[in-house]
Motif scaffolding. Structure first.
Motif, PDB file in Angstrom:
ATOM      1  N   PRO A   1     -22.320  22.546  31.965  1.00  0.00           N
ATOM      2  CA  PRO A   1     -21.239  22.436  30.702  1.00  0.00           C
ATOM      3  C   PRO A   1     -20.044  22.108  31.235  1.00  0.00           C
TER       4      PRO A   1
ATOM      5  N   GLN B   1     -17.301  23.971  25.179  1.00  0.00           N
ATOM      6  CA  GLN B   1     -18.250  23.697  26.251  1.00  0.00           C
ATOM      7  C   GLN B   1     -18.996  22.503  25.805  1.00  0.00           C
TER       8      GLN B   1
ATOM      9  N   LEU C   1     -21.777  22.172  22.933  1.00  0.00           N
ATOM     10  CA  LEU C   1     -22.695  23.256  23.288  1.00  0.00           C
ATOM     11  C   LEU C   1     -22.346  24.661  22.707  1.00  0.00           C
ATOM     12  N   ASN C   2     -23.333  25.502  22.180  1.00  0.00           N
ATOM     13  CA  ASN C   2     -22.904  27.073  21.919  1.00  0.00           C
ATOM     14  C   ASN C   2     -22.622  27.764  23.076  1.00  0.00           C
ATOM     15  N   SER C   3     -21.742  28.399  23.232  1.00  0.00           N
ATOM     16  CA  SER C   3     -21.561  29.249  24.385  1.00  0.00           C
ATOM     17  C   SER C   3     -21.116  30.624  23.909  1.00  0.00           C
ATOM     18  N   VAL C   4     -21.039  31.522  24.753  1.00  0.00           N
ATOM     19  CA  VAL C   4     -20.640  33.050  24.483  1.00  0.00           C
ATOM     20  C   VAL C   4     -19.143  33.009  24.377  1.00  0.00           C
ATOM     21  N   ASP C   5     -18.303  31.961  24.541  1.00  0.00           N
ATOM     22  CA  ASP C   5     -17.042  32.030  24.003  1.00  0.00           C
ATOM     23  C   ASP C   5     -16.537  30.866  23.673  1.00  0.00           C
TER      24      ASP C   5
ATOM     25  N   ARG D   1     -21.678  18.808  26.927  1.00  0.00           N
ATOM     26  CA  ARG D   1     -22.417  18.234  27.657  1.00  0.00           C
ATOM     27  C   ARG D   1     -21.890  16.728  27.565  1.00  0.00           C
TER      28      ARG D   1
END
Lengths: 373, 419, 373, 419
Positions: free
Chosen positions: A152, A198, A189-193, A200
Motif C-alpha cells: 500500500p 491507502q 484500498l480499504n484500510s483499518v484507518d 495501490r
C-alpha cells in the motif's frame, strides 16, 4: 544540558495547537473517515500557509528554514488531533528524501511546491506482505521508465509525485515519478484507518528520474525512513498523550457504583501505566529529536528507539482508552476508535514493530556496548 | 482420563448425528463457516428466515431448547447431552443465533417468575423460534453498574393498574427482530438502588418503543438503542413483585453464566495457519524465534481454554456441577485476541493496514483487531470479570460500596460536580 | 469424555497430602535450605514406603504398578510443599529412562532400588551455559569408560547412579554410571534454590554401560525429558496453586487503610490474574497427563504445552505472591521466597522457557495445522 | 536540545573534576565498581570507616551536603551543580551510602522543625559524616499505610515531661551504625489515625533500644528491626507539636522523592553485554529474533528512564522545577529488572540456576532475580506508586477511605475477624 524544547519552540507549539483546535476538530477527521474526500485539503492549505509544511525546508527552496526540532513539535500537534493530511508522506518522507539525496534540479523543482502544499508527494516502497527487503522489490526502472506495482502507498490517491523504490540492474534505486505524466493507475484500498488513504499504484513505462546513484536506493531509503520514524514518533506521542487525556477525562466524569470510575484502582492503575508508557515515549522522542536535529552518529539507534517506544505507547494508550470508556468507547460516535485506528495504522507504516525491534538491537550491537548504557 | 464417550453418550451422539445428517440445511454449510463476530455469514438467504426455519425443524423433532422441560417445547435433556448436541450441530448452531438470548436468558426468567398461563402462552413459540426475545437491561449511564439504571416505570394515573415507561436502553442485541422484550425498570428512586427496581416483559411493537441501531467502532451494527416514550405495559406483564426486579434479574444473569462451551476461541488456530504460510526474512514465519515465542504464549491460552471447557464437560458427564474455571474464558479470549490480531498485522508489515478480500484470510485479522475491543467489554468488562474471579472464586472482599445505603436519587450522576 | 482424575486417584491425593502436611511442613524445606543435608532423607524414605516412588514402576520391577496418572497426582502434591527430595531426578528421569530404553538387566538391577529409595539416580545431560544441543556435548564414552564434566546436575551430590549423555563415535549415547565405582568426583554448586542441590560431576575413566543403542542418546533423552516435563509440570502446578493460596490468605488477613488488602482492586485483580494462569496451567497439565498415560501421538506437543504453561504460571504466581505480601514477602522468615526460588529453578530444569516455546511451535508445525485448533 | 554544559556548568565541572582528581580514594575504585544492591563492594576496608573518611574529606573542602546551607555544614549549591557533582563523583558516591538517609531525609526534617540550638548541634556532624542517622517510620503492621503505625509514646508519669516509647519499627536501613534516629510515634489512639502522631529524634544508644538485623529473602541483611522497650526521650527532642507528627513526616517523605538521578538502572546494559557474548543455537544471542524483541522492549525502558532523568536535569539547569515524570523511575526499573533477570537466566539454560563466581558476570543476574522483588516493594510498592501517579499526576480521585474519620483504636487490625 538541555533535553527540552526552547521557549520559541513551545510558542510555536501553542500557536499550531490553537490553529488545529479550530481547524481540525474531530469533526474534520470524521469528514475524511466517512466522506469521499481522501484528505482535508483546506486544512492542508492552512498548514502550508502557516509554514508548517516548510518548517524544516531551507528558505532557498521555498521553506521557512526553521529546522527539524520545530518539525518535531509540529508533528506532535498533528498527531494529537489525528490531522487527516499527507504531511508524513509529503514532508517527512518525500521532502526529506529530496533534501538528503535529491539533485539540485530535483530540489529546486519540487521542494518549493511541497512546502507550499501545491504538490503532494507519496513514498512508494512497499510491495506485498511482510517485512520489506531489497530482494522483494520487483518494480523495474530502465531507460528512464518505471514499471511495477506498489502497495500500500499512503496518500497515493492524492499525490502528485511519488518516490519509488525500483530494481535497476542488480541493485535498487529510488526514482521520482510525476504521477500526472502518464503510465500510472491508482486504486484505493480499504484500510483499518480510512482517515489516511491507502492506495495501490501501478506503473507502466511511467517516465521517472533517479534520485541519487544507481543502486543507492535502499541505503537512501533507510536513512530517510530513520528520519521519518522520529517525526512519526512525535505524531504517535501526540496520539498517545491525547488518548490518555481522553481516558482521564472520562474516568473523572463517568460514575459507576456511586463513584467516579477513576477512583477504582483497576482504572486508576491502567491510566498510571498509560502515563508510564507515554512518558517513556516522550523521553525517547526527545532523544530522537536531538539526534535528528544534529544528524548525530547515534541517529539510526535513536530512530529505532523512538519507533519501538512510540509505537508501543500509542497502541497501549489507544487500546486502553477504549477500555476505560467501556461500551461507549466502542461506539462509532465516540472518538476512541479514531485513535485506535490511527495507532494501529502508524504501527505498520515504515515497517512493523517487530521489524524495528530487530533493527534496534542489530544497530546497537553493530555499535559498541556503551550504546546500551 | 480419556476423551471418549460413555456407551450411553456414544449412543446419543449416534442418534443426533443421524438426525442431523438427514435434516441439516447442508446447502448453507459453506456460508455458515464464514460466520464471525455475530455475523451469520449468510448471504444467499435472510438469516432470520433461515434461522426460524431451522429452529422450527428442530422443535418439531424435539431438538429445540434441550435444557427446557418438554411441556414448554423443550427437550429435557441432560447437560452432557446438550454438550454433545452442540458438538454435532456444529456450524448450524449459528442459524439459531437470533434465539440465543431468548432461550438462554429470557425464557428461563419467564419460567421462574411468570404464572402458568403466561408460561404456556410465551414459552412454546419462543422454543420453536416463532417468536424472538431481547433483553432490555443496560443503559447509557449504567453498564458495569447495572443496578444504576434509570428507565422509569410509574403507575398510570387512570386507575388501570398499567405502568408507563420512559427511558432508554442500550446494547440490545437483536431488538430489531424481536417480538418480545424483557425489561428492567426503576419504580422507586427513593430507596437504595437495588431495591427500587421492577421487571416487566412487553411486546416490542408497543406504541412508544423506538429501536435505533448503534453504529459500532468497527463499522458494524450488532446492537441497538431502544427508546421508551410513554410506553404502556399492563400490570399482568410484571415479573416478580414491585421492587423485586434485581432479584428477578439475577435469574437472567445467572443463566447467562451457565452456558457451557468448549472454550472461547482466541484466534490462535487462524494465526498459526497464517504463520505456516507467511515468511519472516525469507524463512517460514513458524521458524522465526520471535514468532515462536509469541505463538507459544498464544497457544497455551488456546489449549488452556479448550481443556478448561473439556474439564467442565467432564464434570457434567459425571453429573457434577462444573467448578468456577469457566469464568476465565472471556477474560483470556478477549485480551488474547486483541494482542494476537496486532501481532498478525505486524507480520504482514506495511500491508497489514490494508483490510480487504485480498488480505490474508480475507482480512480476518483486521476484523479481529477492530472487533476485539468490544469483546473485552461486552457481557462483563475485563475489570468486572477480575472482580468476579477475585470475589466469587477466591473469596476476597467486595469493593467498598459508597452507594449501598443511599437513596437512588441522591447518588451522584456525574463526576464533573466533584471537581 | 473424562478430563479429570478418578475418585481413586483423588483419594490417593488426599492420602499423600495428609502425609506431606505432617512430614513436609515448611520447616522441613528450610532444614535443607539452611542446613548441611542436601535432601530430606527421612521424607524420601517415607515416600518410598508409601509407594510414591514406585507408583508408575511395574510390580515386576519392584514398583506399585499404578501408572502415570497417579504419578501426576503425586507430583502435584510434592510441588505444593516444595518437597526437598530427588523424586524428579530419580523417578521422572532416571527410572523413566530405564523403563523407556533400559535393557532387561539394567531394569532388573536398578528399578527395584529406585522404587525403594535405596538408590538415588541423577540425570547428567547438561554441559555449560545456554540451550543444550547434541553438538555441545563433549563428555566421551569409549571402551566402557566415561570421561567428561557435567554441570549442573540436580541431586548429583546425593545420587548413587547417574545417566549421562556422552559422545560415542559420531553420535551421542546415554550411559549409566554407578557413582560408587570410582573415577567420579563431585563438587556442590551454589544455586538460586538450595532446597534442591546442584552439583558438578567430573568423570575420569569411570566405568559405564550404555542405555539403548549407540548414538540413540539424544533421541531417548528427548523422549524421557518430554515425559518428565509433564510430571514436573504438575509439580509447578502444585507450586503455583499453593502460591496463589498463600497470597489469597494473606490478602484476607492483612489490613491496610482500615481494610483487608484483598478488597483493593490492585491486589484483587493481581490475584485474579494468578488464578487465570494457574487454571490454564491446570487444564494444560490434564491434557499432558492424558498424553503421558496413553503415550499418545500428541505427547511431544502436549509436553511442550504443559512446560510453557506451567512454567509461566508458577513464575507468575510465585512472583506476585511476594508482591502481595509486601515487605514481609521479602523476609527470609516468610515462605514466599521458597516458592519464588523453586519457580525459577524449575523454569530452568529440563531447559528454559524460550527453548520450550520454540519446541512447542516447531512440533506443532511439524504436525498438521489441526493440532493448533 | 543538546547534551552540553553551559559555560558556567562547564567551569563548575572542571573545578569538581580537578578536586576529585586530587582527593578521591582511587585505590578503592575497582572495588566500588562491583557495588550492587546496597552492598558497597568494599572488602579491603570497613565500608563505614571508609565512608566516614571520604565524607569528612568532602566536608572539609566544602563538598558535603551540597543542597544544605553553609551554616549547617552544607555547600549551598544549585540543583544543577549537585547533578554535575553527582556525575563526576561517580562510583565514589557509593562510599557516602551510610549518610544518604541522614542527608536526604532526616537532616532536612530537623532543619525544618528543630530549634536553632538543636540544628547547630545536630546538623554539622551529620553533614561531615561524623554522625549517622536512620529513619524509624515503617512498622510490621503499617507499610504502605504508614499512618497506621502503633509504636506508642506516652508522657512519663514522673512529671519530667519525658516520653516513654514502646513498640517496634522495621525496614530500618543502617540502624546498626546510626548515632541518631528520627522516630514517629502514636501519642493519641483516640483520634483518627493521621491526627494522633508525634515525631521525635533520639540517640540510638538510648537504654531500651534494640536493633535486630532482618534476614532477607535473598540471604542478605540490609535492613533491621528496631525494638523499643520503655525508652525515654526528653520532650526537647520532639519535632513539631504533639499530634502534628504526620505533617512533620511529610517533610521527610517529600525530601525522599526530591532526589534526582540520571534514571534508575534496569539492568539492561549488563544484559546487552551478556547477549553480545552468549549464543543461541550457535549464533550470537543478539542475532536471535526472540532475544532481539525482548531486548528492544527492555532497551526502550532503559533509555526512556535515562532521558527522563535528563529532562529533569534540563529543567533544573534552567532553574525550573522538574515535572512529575521522575515518579515513573522505580516502578519501571523494578518490574523491568525482575523480568530481565528471568530472561537472562533463561538464556543461560539449565546453568542459569547456578549462582556463583563462574556464572556470567559473576552471578549478577541471579542476584538481580533475588533482589528485584524487594525493589518493587521498598520505598513505595508498585501499587502505591501507581496510586501516586494516578492521583497526584493525573488528578484522579483517591481511593475510598474507610478509616478516615474513625478513632485509630477502632480500626480493625486483622482480616480474620471479618470472615
Amino acid at each position: 544540558m538541555n533535553l527540552d524544547f526552547s521557549d520559541e519552540q513551545n510558542q510555536l507549539r501553542d500557536q499550531v495547537r490553537r490553529f488545529l483546535e479550530e481547524r481540525c476538530p474531530p469533526k474534520a477527521v470524521r469528514a475524511v473517515l466517512e466522506g469521499d474526500a481522501n484528505h482535508d485539503a483546506a486544512l492542508y492549505g492552512g498548514l502550508a500557509e502557516l509554514g508548517v509544511l516548510g518548517a524544516a525546508i531551507p528558505e532557498e527552496y521555498g521553506g521557512v528554514g526553521l529546522g527539524h526540532l520545530e518539525l518535531c513539535v509540529l508533528a506532535e500537534e498533528l498527531g494529537r488531533v489525528l490531522a487527516p493530511v499527507p504531511v508524513a508522506s509529503s514532508i517527512y518522507l518525500v521532502a526529506e528524501c529530496l533534501m538528503q539525496a535529491g539533485s539540485e534540479e530535483q530540489k529546486s523543482a519540487w521542494l518549493p511546491k511541497l512546502a507550499s502544499g501545491e504538490t503532494i508527494g507519496c513514498w512508494a516502497i512497499n510491495e506485498g506482505s511482510g517485512r520489506m527487503q531489497p530482494s522483494k522489490i520487483s518494480a523495474r526502472f530502465e531507460n528512464g521508465k518505471l514499471t511495477g506495482t506498489k502497495s500500500p502507498v499512503a496518500d497515493g490517491a492524492i499525490a502528485d509525485i511519488a518516490i519509488v523504490a525500483a530494481r535497476e540492474g542488480d541493485g535498487v534505486s529510488l526514482v521520482l515519478v510525476d504521477l500526472s505524466a502518464g503510465g500510472v493507475s491508482r486504486e484505493n484500498l480499504n484500510s483499518v484507518d480510512p482517515t489516511r488513504v491507502q492506495t495501490r499504484l501501478r506503473f507502466e513505462d511511467a517516465p521517472a528520474t533517479r534520485i541519487g546513484g544507481t543502486g543507492d536506493g535502499w541505503h537512501i531509503a533507510t536513512q530517510v525512513m530513520d528520519r521519518a520514524a522520529i517525526l512519526m514518533g512525535f505524531e504517535q506521542l501526540g496520539g498517545a498523550d491525547r488518548s490518555l487525556e481522553m481516558a482521564r477525562d472520562y474516568a473523572l466524569e463517568r460514575m459507576a457504583f456511586g463513584r467516579q470510575i477513576g477512583s477504582f484502582q483497576a482504572i486508576k492503575h491502567m491510566l498510571a501505566d498509560m502515563y508510564v508508557s507515554a512518558t517513556l515515549a516522550r523521553s525517547n522522542c526527545y532523544y530522537g529529536a536531538w539526534a535528528l536535529a544534529t544528524s548525530a552518529a547515534e541517529l539510526p539507534v535513536a530512530a529505532a528507539t523512538v519507533r519501538v517506544s512510540a509505537t508501543t505507547a500509542f497502541q497501549h494508550c489507544a487500546k486502553n482508552n477504549i477500555q476505560t470508556h467501556g461500551g461507549m468507547g466502542f461506539t462509532w460516535e465516540y472518538d476512541c476508535h479514531l485513535y485506535y485506528r490511527r495507532s494501529n495504522a502508524l504501527a505498520l507504516a515504515l515497517g512493523s514493530l517487530s521489524t524495528w525491534e530487530s533493527l534496534l538491537i542489530e544497530r546497537m550491537s553493530a555499535g559498541n556496548v556503551e550504546a546500551a548504557a | 482420563m480419556d476423551f471418549n464417550d460413555t456407551p450411553q453418550e456414544a449412543e446419543f451422539r449416534k442418534e443426533v448425528r443421524s438426525w442431523l445428517d438427514a435434516n441439516a440445511p447442508k446447502h448453507l454449510e459453506a456460508e455458515l463457516k464464514r460466520a464471525s463476530f455475530g455475523s451469520s455469514g449468510l448471504t444467499s438467504e435472510d438469516p432470520i428466515k433461515a434461522g426460524k426455519a431451522w429452529q422450527k425443524k428442530k422443535a418439531d423433532a424435539g431438538w429445540a431448547c434441550l435444557h427446557w422441560p418438554k411441556e414448554y417445547g423443550g427437550g429435557a435433556r441432560t447437560p452432557i447431552e446438550r454438550v454433545i448436541w452442540g458438538q454435532e450441530e456444529g456450524v448450524y448452531s449459528v442459524l439459531s443465533g437470533p434465539f440465543t438470548i431468548g432461550h438462554g436468558m429470557c425464557g428461563p426468567t419467564v419460567m421462574a417468575w411468570a404464572n402458568e398461563a403466561w408460561k404456556e402462552k410465551l414459552l412454546p413459540p419462543l422454543a420453536s423460534g416463532e417468536e424472538i426475545w431481547c433483553q432490555l437491561f443496560s443503559e447509557p449511564a449504567s453498564g458495569s453498574d447495572l443496578a444504576g439504571l434509570r428507565t422509569r416505570a410509574v403507575k398510570a394515573d387512570d386507575g388501570s393498574g398499567d405502568w408507563i415507561i420512559n427511558g432508554q436502553k442500550i446494547w440490545t442485541s437483536g431488538a430489531r427482530n424481536s417480538d418480545w422484550g424483557l425489561l428492567i425498570t426503576r419504580t422507586d428512586p427513593d430507596v437504595p438502588k437495588h431495591k427500587g427496581l421492577t421487571m416487566f416483559f412487553l411486546r416490542m411493537d408497543s406504541p412508544g418503543v423506538k429501536v435505533v441501531p448503534i453504529k459500532q467502532a468497527n463499522g458494524a451494527s450488532g446492537f441497538n438503542e431502544v427508546y421508551f416514550t410513554d410506553v404502556r405495559i399492563p400490570d399482568s406483564q410484571r415479573l416478580g413483585a414491585v421492587g423485586e426486579g434485581w432479584k428477578v434479574s439475577l435469574t437472567t444473569l445467572m443463566n447467562e453464566r451457565l452456558s457451557i462451551g468448549s472454550g472461547m476461541s482466541t484466534g490462535f488456530p487462524e494465526l498459526f495457519r497464517f504463520c505456516m504460510e507467511a515468511e519472516v526474512d525469507g524463512e517460514p514465519a513458524v521458524a522465526d524465534s520471535n514468532v515462536r515465542s509469541k505463538l507459544a504464549q498464544f497457544a497455551i491460552k488456546q489449549s488452556g481454554l479448550k481443556y478448561t471447557g473439556m474439564r467442565a464437560i467432564s464434570a457434567l458427564s459425571k453429573g457434577e456441577t462444573p467448578g468456577p474455571e469457566n469464568s476465565i474464558g472471556k477474560l483470556v479470549a478477549g485480551a488474547t485476541m486483541q494482542e494476537l490480531a496486532m501481532f498478525a498485522l505486524d507480520l504482514q508489515g506495511e500491508s497489514g493496514v490494508v483490510w480487504d478480500e485480498d488480505s490474508p484470510q480475507n482480512g480476518r485479522f483486521q476484523a479481529m483487531l477492530m472487533r476485539s475491543p468490544a469483546t473485552r467489554i461486552e457481557g462483563g468488562s475485563d475489570e468486572i470479570l477480575r472482580n468476579i474471579i477475585g470475589e466469587r472464586v477466591l473469596g476476597l472482599p467486595g469493593d467498598i460500596r459508597v452507594d449501598k445505603d443511599v437513596a437512588f436519587k441522591d447518588i451522584p450522576t456525574s463526576g464533573k460536580q466533584k471537581k
